[in-house]
Motif scaffolding. Structure first.
Motif, PDB file in Angstrom:
ATOM      1  N   GLU A  60       5.188 -35.530  -2.884  1.00 41.22           N
ATOM      2  CA  GLU A  60       5.484 -34.143  -2.555  1.00 41.22           C
ATOM      3  C   GLU A  60       4.435 -33.646  -1.587  1.00 41.22           C
ATOM      4  O   GLU A  60       3.261 -33.522  -1.988  1.00 41.22           O
ATOM      5  CB  GLU A  60       5.505 -33.300  -3.819  1.00 41.22           C
ATOM      6  CG  GLU A  60       5.911 -31.870  -3.613  1.00 41.22           C
ATOM      7  CD  GLU A  60       7.271 -31.702  -2.946  1.00 41.22           C
ATOM      8  OE1 GLU A  60       7.342 -30.892  -2.008  1.00 41.22           O
ATOM      9  OE2 GLU A  60       8.246 -32.348  -3.328  1.00 41.22           O
ATOM     10  N   PRO A  61       4.736 -33.354  -0.348  1.00 40.04           N
ATOM     11  CA  PRO A  61       6.030 -33.609   0.297  1.00 40.04           C
ATOM     12  C   PRO A  61       6.239 -35.108   0.521  1.00 40.04           C
ATOM     13  O   PRO A  61       5.312 -35.899   0.369  1.00 40.04           O
ATOM     14  CB  PRO A  61       5.901 -32.864   1.631  1.00 40.04           C
ATOM     15  CG  PRO A  61       4.433 -32.871   1.924  1.00 40.04           C
ATOM     16  CD  PRO A  61       3.742 -32.816   0.584  1.00 40.04           C
ATOM     17  N   ALA A  62       7.451 -35.470   0.893  1.00 39.36           N
ATOM     18  CA  ALA A  62       7.787 -36.885   1.108  1.00 39.36           C
ATOM     19  C   ALA A  62       6.787 -37.519   2.070  1.00 39.36           C
ATOM     20  O   ALA A  62       6.406 -36.919   3.066  1.00 39.36           O
ATOM     21  CB  ALA A  62       9.202 -37.024   1.650  1.00 39.36           C
ATOM     22  N   ARG A  63       6.339 -38.738   1.744  1.00 43.42           N
ATOM     23  CA  ARG A  63       5.357 -39.451   2.580  1.00 43.42           C
ATOM     24  C   ARG A  63       6.097 -40.322   3.575  1.00 43.42           C
ATOM     25  O   ARG A  63       7.014 -41.058   3.220  1.00 43.42           O
ATOM     26  CB  ARG A  63       4.473 -40.305   1.665  1.00 43.42           C
ATOM     27  CG  ARG A  63       3.339 -41.060   2.329  1.00 43.42           C
ATOM     28  CD  ARG A  63       2.157 -40.179   2.742  1.00 43.42           C
ATOM     29  NE  ARG A  63       1.456 -39.559   1.657  1.00 43.42           N
ATOM     30  CZ  ARG A  63       0.324 -40.003   1.130  1.00 43.42           C
ATOM     31  NH1 ARG A  63      -0.243 -41.081   1.604  1.00 43.42           N
ATOM     32  NH2 ARG A  63      -0.239 -39.367   0.151  1.00 43.42           N
ATOM     33  N   ASP A  64       5.704 -40.236   4.854  1.00 46.83           N
ATOM     34  CA  ASP A  64       6.329 -41.056   5.884  1.00 46.83           C
ATOM     35  C   ASP A  64       5.985 -42.519   5.661  1.00 46.83           C
ATOM     36  O   ASP A  64       4.856 -42.857   5.314  1.00 46.83           O
ATOM     37  CB  ASP A  64       5.901 -40.601   7.282  1.00 46.83           C
ATOM     38  CG  ASP A  64       6.696 -39.391   7.721  1.00 46.83           C
ATOM     39  OD1 ASP A  64       7.871 -39.578   8.070  1.00 46.83           O
ATOM     40  OD2 ASP A  64       6.148 -38.284   7.683  1.00 46.83           O
ATOM     41  N   PRO A  82      11.200 -42.274   4.741  1.00 47.13           N
ATOM     42  CA  PRO A  82      10.207 -41.478   4.020  1.00 47.13           C
ATOM     43  C   PRO A  82      10.373 -41.646   2.509  1.00 47.13           C
ATOM     44  O   PRO A  82      11.496 -41.792   2.013  1.00 47.13           O
ATOM     45  CB  PRO A  82      10.517 -40.046   4.453  1.00 47.13           C
ATOM     46  CG  PRO A  82      11.193 -40.206   5.783  1.00 47.13           C
ATOM     47  CD  PRO A  82      11.991 -41.483   5.663  1.00 47.13           C
ATOM     48  N   ASP A  83       9.257 -41.668   1.784  1.00 46.20           N
ATOM     49  CA  ASP A  83       9.271 -41.881   0.337  1.00 46.20           C
ATOM     50  C   ASP A  83       9.306 -40.527  -0.368  1.00 46.20           C
ATOM     51  O   ASP A  83       8.310 -39.802  -0.381  1.00 46.20           O
ATOM     52  CB  ASP A  83       8.035 -42.675  -0.068  1.00 46.20           C
ATOM     53  CG  ASP A  83       8.082 -43.125  -1.518  1.00 46.20           C
ATOM     54  OD1 ASP A  83       8.805 -42.499  -2.329  1.00 46.20           O
ATOM     55  OD2 ASP A  83       7.387 -44.101  -1.844  1.00 46.20           O
ATOM     56  N   ALA A 106      -2.782 -41.689  -6.422  1.00 45.80           N
ATOM     57  CA  ALA A 106      -2.708 -40.661  -5.373  1.00 45.80           C
ATOM     58  C   ALA A 106      -3.879 -40.789  -4.403  1.00 45.80           C
ATOM     59  O   ALA A 106      -5.038 -40.789  -4.806  1.00 45.80           O
ATOM     60  CB  ALA A 106      -2.697 -39.279  -6.006  1.00 45.80           C
ATOM     61  N   THR A 107      -3.543 -40.938  -3.141  1.00 53.02           N
ATOM     62  CA  THR A 107      -4.555 -41.072  -2.101  1.00 53.02           C
ATOM     63  C   THR A 107      -4.060 -40.392  -0.837  1.00 53.02           C
ATOM     64  O   THR A 107      -2.858 -40.352  -0.586  1.00 53.02           O
ATOM     65  CB  THR A 107      -4.875 -42.556  -1.822  1.00 53.02           C
ATOM     66  OG1 THR A 107      -5.846 -42.627  -0.786  1.00 53.02           O
ATOM     67  CG2 THR A 107      -3.652 -43.335  -1.388  1.00 53.02           C
ATOM     68  N   ALA A 164      -1.633 -38.759   4.047  1.00 52.07           N
ATOM     69  CA  ALA A 164      -1.032 -37.494   3.604  1.00 52.07           C
ATOM     70  C   ALA A 164      -0.720 -36.551   4.752  1.00 52.07           C
ATOM     71  O   ALA A 164       0.246 -35.795   4.691  1.00 52.07           O
ATOM     72  CB  ALA A 164      -1.955 -36.801   2.601  1.00 52.07           C
ATOM     73  N   THR A 165      -1.501 -36.610   5.827  1.00 54.71           N
ATOM     74  CA  THR A 165      -1.272 -35.692   6.946  1.00 54.71           C
ATOM     75  C   THR A 165      -0.891 -36.415   8.235  1.00 54.71           C
ATOM     76  O   THR A 165      -0.701 -35.775   9.257  1.00 54.71           O
ATOM     77  CB  THR A 165      -2.527 -34.836   7.216  1.00 54.71           C
ATOM     78  OG1 THR A 165      -3.620 -35.704   7.520  1.00 54.71           O
ATOM     79  CG2 THR A 165      -2.868 -33.974   6.008  1.00 54.71           C
ATOM     80  N   GLY A 166      -0.770 -37.747   8.201  1.00 59.28           N
ATOM     81  CA  GLY A 166      -0.502 -38.527   9.411  1.00 59.28           C
ATOM     82  C   GLY A 166       0.915 -38.453   9.904  1.00 59.28           C
ATOM     83  O   GLY A 166       1.182 -38.556  11.099  1.00 59.28           O
ATOM     84  N   GLY A 167       1.858 -38.271   8.986  1.00 57.60           N
ATOM     85  CA  GLY A 167       3.255 -38.124   9.350  1.00 57.60           C
ATOM     86  C   GLY A 167       3.875 -39.341  10.019  1.00 57.60           C
ATOM     87  O   GLY A 167       3.330 -40.444  10.017  1.00 57.60           O
TER      88      GLY A 167
END
Length: 136
Positions: A117-121, A112-113, A33-34, A70-73
């Motif tokens: 959680e939430p799905a990673r772009d 998206p993967d 997790a990163t 995680a926040t890049g979308g």
């Protein structure tokens, strides 16, 4: 000897100035997790090219999973994927013990993967990398 496509591509991308400017990790397996963006390089297949001598000119089928942080979308995933794609197109040349003669991007999929959680772009790039061992 058959070149190590994953190692060659990963090393090339780590050293490429446009890719390193993004601070994207280049990995061979999904990291723990990163929150940071990363690119996973996976060799899918390596059949010898039809017109080549056995095991001299290899057409590697490679998948590059380009993950946003995680926040890049979606915008981050696409920006990083476009940068990786441009770097791949500029790759032909000698890299360590490998001569890359051609790179063709043959697939581009935004997927998206959902394992995150939430799905990673993520953008999945599929490329054909034609290479052979550098002469000694």
């Amino acid at each position: 000897m058959i070149p190590d496509a994953e190692k060659t591509i990963s090393s090339y991308l780590r050293d490429h100035p446009d890719v390193s400017a993004l601070s994207t990790r280049i990995v061979g397996k999904t990291p723990p997790a990163t929150a940071e963006p990363w690119v996973r390089v996976t060799e899918l297949d390596a059949p010898a090219a039809a017109a080549s001598r056995a095991d001299h000119l290899i057409s590697f089928l490679v998948q590059l999973d380009v993950y946003a942080g995680a926040t890049g979308g979606q915008p981050e995933a696409k920006t990083h994927a476009r940068t990786i794609r441009a770097a791949l197109h500029a790759m032909p040349g000698v890299h360590d013990e490998t001569v890359v003669t051609q790179v063709r991007v043959i697939g581009w999929l935004r997927a998206p993967d959902p394992d995150f959680e939430p799905a990673r772009d993520r953008v999945i790039i599929t490329a054909s990398v034609i290479a052979h061992e550098a002469p000694a």
